[in-house]
Design an enzyme around this catalytic site. Structure first.
Site, PDB file in Angstrom:
ATOM      1  N   GLU A   1       0.836  -1.194   0.000  1.00 10.85           N
ATOM      2  CA  GLU A   1       0.000   0.000   0.000  1.00 10.85           C
ATOM      3  C   GLU A   1       0.879   1.255   0.000  1.00 10.85           C
ATOM      4  O   GLU A   1       0.588   2.232  -0.660  1.00 10.85           O
ATOM      5  CB  GLU A   1      -0.903  -0.004   1.239  1.00 10.85           C
TER       6      GLU A   1
ATOM      7  N   GLU B   1       1.544   9.846  12.604  1.00  7.45           N
ATOM      8  CA  GLU B   1       2.205   9.467  13.863  1.00  7.45           C
ATOM      9  C   GLU B   1       2.768   8.049  13.783  1.00  7.45           C
ATOM     10  O   GLU B   1       3.890   7.784  14.235  1.00  7.45           O
ATOM     11  CB  GLU B   1       1.206   9.588  15.023  1.00  7.45           C
TER      12      GLU B   1
END
Lengths: 376, 409
Positions: free
Chosen positions: B248, B376
């Site tokens: 991905e 994050e």
């Protein structure tokens, strides 16, 4: 497509790193930092000359090593990592480049062999005090083959033998060569934020000079030389930034607080990730610059400005936040963080500040866009 | 180092460019496809484009011919994507299908399944979605609870997924489930593919902050999946998921708009108080920053492809592309609107520059920083896997999934 250095170039990198570990240790850097009477590391300079680095890109017919610009980029990255206190950027990236780019055959014969040997140090005298120099602002003037005016700051101006000077002659800007051992030249050291790289004020009072390059094209030639130097210096900046990241990561793994290594805290982990990102963006732009420099194509000005902007950002970012990661110890004289913090800012000012290079980058993109009218 | 194409690369590039110029419109700054993601009528046009690419020999470039690919290289794939980016093509509808489902099927499905599904997917006949995240398992994906219980040759699945892009029009799905709650959470997962028309699947679109509904909630009630549709061993679902997620992050060659060229075009064309916006020093400073970021990402992709072309593993540098690109898009959108001043708030496509590209992107761009690994999480990955920093303290380490505090009643 082959976007990587060759095996030979990687061997050159290993060799350079070993040499600099031995001859440009932090102890050697500090010796220059802490003694005002030592402008640069003479033993190191001699060793670099023996390896052929002082004349790396000077063709063999002029006594140089005849290495490629990519080879020099590999060396420059290691010089940046070690903070080597030498005048190589002034002598090789700037003065030698000006001679190679614009010098007459006689001028090349006269200067390049000695520059290659490291017997002669060159410098590049452009700035005339606070503020960015412009074609209108340059006051140094040439009359009857003699230059008068003041240049400050000039990196390595206190130790150089030869200066390439931007001055006004017959109303137009041109570059001139000045033998600094001649009459009419005075120089005084100038204290900067980074004493490991010496700077001076050069004052010329009817000093004999000779034109270099096409008369009236001094500004354009200076910009072309600065473009080339910007790519080489970008590698020093990437090397310096990487050293800051390595130091900070090592510290974050070994320093414990609240029962854990501080590198396990996301506040530190994310800070270091951001440094890594800045370095990789700079490295990618610098690599492309290395290729553009070697190929010397139409893309060079854009590639140079992009490498310069990204590398200045990366080194300043890495030095600033790397120091922060060390906490109070980062602010001490004893720790090495400040050596990089000083050098980072110095290098990002050396060839013109970030604001000026960003403006130049966009200007070059506008030019290219007009030329091609195409996306990318 | 050589940024020029080799003769073979140049030949392929010329072929791709030639085909593209006969099948798509050349892109100029600010020009985008007439429909955006989520807009009515996009799916049929996107399918049509994929079918055309398939017939032209540019779908699945690195995949073997027997699965409908070109039998080319990943380097050629990159060259094609570089060229395609210079043309106006539909926004990505097939990212999950081509970037995640196809690689995982090629790696784990049976030969017959590959023959059946891969060509149809490459051709755009079948669209896939991804049933991974759950209300209680986002960044901490291994905390997922959708239960799969074996029943003879079948599995019975019950649970809820969320943030499933395109599930409302997808034909097929890749799915990760919990098959054993009595072991540590990463160890009890099993991976499947499933037909979205199977009884027991209910899709409910979620209205996003953009007003569009691109992603969904998917409810599974006594959904029966044949064991033959399991990908990887029982209990190996985490490993298979990681393979999928790595793909991905590598696959996306599509540039998010607005990117540097769009804001550059806007700044050149838009008049401010004292002339074109591009003459303003504050604007130039931002343009320079975004150029080195966009160019840096593009160049990093070249480095990755160099490694691939030598049969080496790409370095870790590729992990930064999405992180840098998605935040840049958000900033560019906001800044472009600021240049338009008060009228920057207007969303009318007829009135606004570039058909309100900047306005649309302002509202859509937060998703880029959350999907496929939040900013994050990606920073954690760089910190831990690239820089070798110690992992954060884990409160769930060594504890069976069903004994974790959040899973005990």
């Amino acid at each position: 497509m082959n976007f990587d250095f060759s095996d030979e170039q990687n061997m050159l990198r290993d060799q350079a790193r070993r040499f600099l570990d031995d001859h440009a240790s932090r102890k050697a850097v500090r010796a220059v930092l802490e003694d005002d009477t030592i402008p640069y590391d003479r033993d190191l300079w001699k060793g670099m000359a023996e390896l052929g680095w002082t004349g790396a890109t000077i063709p063999e017919e002029y006594g140089g090593a005849g290495l490629s610009y990519e080879d020099l980029c590999v060396i420059a990255e290691e010089l940046g990592r070690s903070l080597a206190p030498t005048p190589i950027s002034s002598s090789l990236y700037l003065a030698t480049e000006a001679l190679l780019h614009a010098g007459s055959e006689d001028q090349k014969q006269a200067w390049l062999p000695r520059l290659a040997m490291g017997e002669v140090i060159g410098c590049f005298a452009l700035a005339e005090g606070v503020g960015a120099p412009t074609p209108k602002s340059i006051k140094a003037a040439v009359k009857d083959g003699q230059v008068s005016g003041s240049k400050i700051p000039v990196a390595d101006g206190d130790v150089a033998d030869l200066a390439v000077v931007l001055a006004r002659g017959d109303g137009a800007l041109s570059l001139y060569l000045v033998d600094l051992s001649g009459k009419g030249v005075s120089r005084e050291p100038v204290e900067t934020i980074d004493p490991t790289r010496s700077h001076a004020r050069l004052t010329f009072d009817r000093a004999p000079c000779e034109p270099i390059g096409k008369q009236g094209k001094g500004w354009e030639i200076a910009e072309a030389v600065l473009d080339r130097a910007a790519i080489l210096m970008a590698f020093e900046q990437v090397g310096g930034a990487q050293a800051c990241l390595d130091m900070a990561a090592e510290h974050a793994k070994n320093r414990y607080a609240f029962g854990r290594p501080i590198g396990s805290f996301q506040a530190i982990k994310h800070k270091l990730a951001d440094i890594y990102i800045a370095i990789e963006l700079a490295r990618a732009n610098a690599y492309y610059g290395a290729w553009a420099l070697t190929a010397n194509g139409a893309d060079l000005p854009v590639a140079a400005a992009a490498a310069r902007v990204a590398a200045s950002e990366a080194f300043n970012h890495a030095a600033r936040e790397g120091l922060q990661t060390h906490g109070g110890m980062g602010f001490t004289w004893e720790f090495d963080c400040h050596l990089f913090y000083r050098r980072a800012k110095l290098l990002s000012l050396a060839l013109g500040g970030e604001r000026r290079w960003k403006d130049r980058l966009v200007g070059q993109l506008e030019k290219r866009n007009l030329a091609t009218a195409e996306v990318d | 180092m050589d940024f020029n194409d080799t003769p073979a690369e140049a030949e392929f590039r010329a072929e791709a460019r030639d085909w593209l110029s006969r099948n798509a419109e050349k892109r100029v700054p600010g020009k985008t496809f007439k429909l955006r993601r989520g807009e009515e009528g996009l799916i049929p046009l996107a399918r049509e484009w994929e079918a055309r690419k398939f017939d032209g020999g540019f779908a699945g470039i690195p995949l073997p011919k027997e699965y409908g690919g070109r039998g080319g290289t990943r380097l050629q794939q990159t060259i094609y994507l570089q060229e395609e980016a210079k043309f106006v093509t539909p926004p990505p509808v097939f990212g999950i299908s081509h970037g995640m489902a196809v690689p995982v099927m090629v790696a784990y499905a049976t030969e017959a399944q590959k023959q059946r599904y891969v060509p149809a997917t490459l051709r755009g006949d079948e669209i896939w979605c991804q049933l991974f995240s759950e209300p209680g398992a986002g960044s901490d994906l291994a905390g997922l609870r959708t239960r799969a219980v074996r029943d003879g040759d079948e599995w019975v699945v019950n649970g809820q997924k969320i943030w499933n892009s395109g599930a409302h029009y997808a034909d097929l799905a890749i799915l990760v489930t919990r098959s054993d709650p009595t072991v540590e959470k990463h160890k009890g997962l099993t991976y499947f593919f499933v037909d979205m028309k199977s009884p027991g699947i209910e899709v409910r679109p979620i209205k996003q902050m953009t007003g569009f509904s691109n992603f969904n909630e998917v409810f599974m009630t006594d959904l029966r999946i044949p064991d033959s549709q399991r990908l990887g061993a029982v209990g190996d679902g985490w490993k298979v998921s990681i393979t999928t997620l790595m793909n991905e992050r590598v696959v996306s060659g599509v540039r998010p708009a607005p990117d540097f060229n769009d804001i550059f075009g806007l700044a050149r064309d838009l008049q401010l108080e004292d002339g074109p916006a591009i003459a303003d020093p504050a604007v130039r400073e931002k343009l320079a920053d975004w150029y080195v970021q966009s160019r840096g990402i593009e160049l990093i992709r070249f480095r990755t492809m160099t490694a691939l072309s030598r049969g080496q593993q790409p370095g870790p540098e590729n992990s930064i592309s999405k992180l840098v690109g998605s935040f840049k898009r958000q900033q560019i959108a906001a800044f472009g609107m600021d240049l338009m001043d008060t009228a920057g708030a207007v969303m009318d496509k007829e009135l606004m520059p570039m058909r309100a590209l900047f306005q649309d992107a302002l509202l859509d761009s937060p998703s880029g920083r959350i999907a496929a690994g939040t900013d994050e999480i990606l920073r954690n990955i760089i910190g831990e896997r690239v820089l070798g920093l110690p992992r954060d303290v884990r409160a769930d380490k060594g504890i069976p999934f069903n004994q974790l505090r959040e899973n005990k009643e």
